[in-house]
Design an enzyme around this catalytic site. Structure first.
Site, PDB file in Angstrom:
ATOM      1  N   HIS A 192       0.824  -1.206   0.000  1.00  0.00           N
ATOM      2  CA  HIS A 192       0.000   0.000   0.000  1.00  0.00           C
ATOM      3  C   HIS A 192       0.860   1.259   0.000  1.00  0.00           C
ATOM      4  CE1 HIS A 192      -4.031  -1.842   0.687  1.00  0.00           C
ATOM      5  NE2 HIS A 192      -3.237  -2.858   1.007  1.00  0.00           N
ATOM      6  N   ASP A 210      -5.902   5.987   1.227  1.00  0.00           N
ATOM      7  CA  ASP A 210      -5.861   4.570   0.862  1.00  0.00           C
ATOM      8  C   ASP A 210      -7.268   3.960   0.902  1.00  0.00           C
ATOM      9  OD1 ASP A 210      -3.921   2.067   0.608  1.00  0.00           O
ATOM     10  OD2 ASP A 210      -5.549   1.505   1.959  1.00  0.00           O
TER      11      ASP A 210
END
Ligand code: UPG
Length: 467
Positions: free
Chosen positions: A29, A126
């Site tokens: 990520h 995110d």
């Protein structure tokens, strides 16, 4: 004071466009966020990079420090994570647990965001934080873009998941993402098929649903590999109410990523080496590691293998010999090279000696492979990886033996099978031609006038007007 007011003026270009980036846990990520930060900086966008602290892995903290050393113009802010009352939730997965920590600490965000100067035009969050952060940014009047760090195909599943559940939160038998081919049940991450609740299921359910309320969804992909999927998403075929899905990839590797020398690799012939790695957070069982090692040796092909038997690198001080055993380690040295530490994968994949990649199909690994024109032998282990492996086959980037199942203890793939597939991929001349073409297209997408470049410019123009 409102975060922004729409003000169109002739002097708009002279104003600083300021965007905050908020990544989640794990290199899978973090890496695309780091690359995006570098890209935006190169386009004169002022970036504030919010780092949830502490990180789970050493790899994350080291990459962050490289970013801030290389780009002193990027502002670093910490989101100091608060401990949970029930640390037992930790046992599920340290990375998912960290998503939860970030979620529970997000009430600290509004004051952090309001203190930034000049005021923000947008925040990019995110995908695992959408349901928590969107209500906060809405109350501040701040546009919130979600960065989806996997493929557009996986995005179709993520945003549709909440529509697939029955009354007891069990996935229905005939699930189908609207407007696209059915995703076989065998490709769906196993925790999502379980009855009841678990952290992964909650993340998919809540974030997938909430993303529909974001200002836009950025994806690290590009037109020529996911055209149909991107069209379905943007034409309302997947969900009627979905913000723009903006393909800005493949995000190019950046100069700040640490460089390493590997003399062994320099000595190998062009295109002769198979690189073997399963990303930053996949631990393989000892038995499977031994079969894999044996298979690589038996294939007779040259290989460079990153051995990993722990999910998290912190405190993992076992030596390679302890994991492989003396006998296997000696055999590996005949045609290969094994390490147990972090290698700069992007740099390895760009090395002329690399000819193939045995990969778990984490999305960053795939974007790095296509960026470098390296063919893939797919061995998905968990999560989005089977859906990504299917794409590998469809676009001609590599092959996938579906009989190998999920890596996570579903079955033991035998050395002989591994050896055969390795020989096939390394000898496949057609794939070599196809991957050259894929590499060209990937670079065109983010080059001057490329489809992803145009979309990024359009986005920056929108932000410039939000000041
Ligand atoms: N990497 C290195 N050196 C290593 C190991 C990894 O540089 O020794 C890098 C690699 O180049 C890549 C990143 O770490 O940039 C790993 O990302 P990825 O290939 O996507 O795998 P994961 O770490 O497994 O990433 C998680 C999920 C994956 C998902 C991805 C993005 O496991 O399935 O696609 O996050 O959401």
């Amino acid at each position: 004071k409102p975060f922004f007011s729409i003000k169109m003026s002739d002097s708009v270009d002279l104003q600083v466009t300021h965007v905050a980036l908020l990544p989640s846990a794990g290199m899978g990520h973090l890496t695309p966020f780091l690359r995006l930060a570098a890209l935006l900086t190169a386009h004169n966008v002022h970036v504030t990079f919010i780092t949830p602290s502490p990180t789970v892995s050493l790899a994350e903290s080291q990459s962050l420090s490289h970013l801030f050393t290389t780009f002193p113009q990027i502002t670093q802010k910490h989101l100091h994570l608060l401990p949970l009352d029930q640390p037992s939730a930790n046992s599920e997965d340290p990375f998912y647990y960290h998503f939860e920590l970030i979620r529970r600490s997000s009430h600290l965000l509004p004051s952090l965001l309001s203190s930034l100067c000049p005021p923000l035009s947008a925040i990019i969050t995110d995908m695992s934080l959408a349901s928590t952060v969107i209500p906060l940014t809405d109350s501040l009047g701040l546009p919130n873009y979600i960065f989806f760090t996997s493929s557009a195909k996986m995005l179709t599943f993520y945003v549709s998941f909440h529509t697939m559940l029955g009354p007891n939160h069990e996935i229905e038998d005939h699930t189908k993402v609207s407007g696209l081919e059915q995703i076989p049940k065998a490709w769906i991450p196993p925790p999502l098929l379980q009855g009841g609740n678990n952290l992964l299921k909650t993340f998919f359910l809540e974030n997938g649903k909430k993303m529909t309320e974001s200002s836009g969804i950025l994806v690290n992909t590009y037109e020529s590999i996911e055209r149909e999927t991107l069209a379905a998403l943007n034409e309302g075929k997947v969900l009627r109410k979905l913000p723009s899905v903006i393909a800005i990839g493949p995000l190019a590797p950046c100069i700040f990523e640490e460089s390493q020398q590997l003399a062994w690799l320099d000595d190998q012939p062009t295109g002769s080496v198979l690189y073997v790695s399963f990303g930053s957070r996949t631990a393989m069982s000892r038995d499977q590691i031994r079969e894999l090692g044996d298979g690589l040796v038996r294939s007779g092909c040259r290989f460079l293998w990153v051995v990993k038997d722990k999910k998290v690198d912190v405190g993992d001080d076992k030596k390679l010999i302890e994991v492989l055993g003396q006998g296997l380690l000696e055999r590996v040295k005949k045609n290969g090279f094994a390490v147990k530490n972090w290698l700069n994968q992007q740099e390895i994949l760009s090395h002329p000696a690399i000819g193939g990649f045995l990969s778990h199909c984490g999305w960053n690994s795939l974007t790095e492979a296509l960026w470098n024109g390296v063919r893939i032998l797919a061995w998905p282990q968990h999560g989005d990886q089977k859906i990504n492996a299917d794409l590998v086959e469809r676009i001609g980037l590599g092959t996938w033996d579906k009989s190998w199942g999920w890596g996570e203890g579903e079955m033991l793939v035998k050395a002989q099978d591994i050896a055969e597939r390795v020989r096939e991929i390394m000898g496949n001349k057609l794939l070599r031609l196809q991957t050259d073409h894929i590499r060209e297209e990937a670079r065109m997408a983010v080059g001057d006038g490329g489809s992803s470049t145009k979309r990024l410019y359009a986005l920056i123009e929108i932000w410039k007007r939000v000041q």
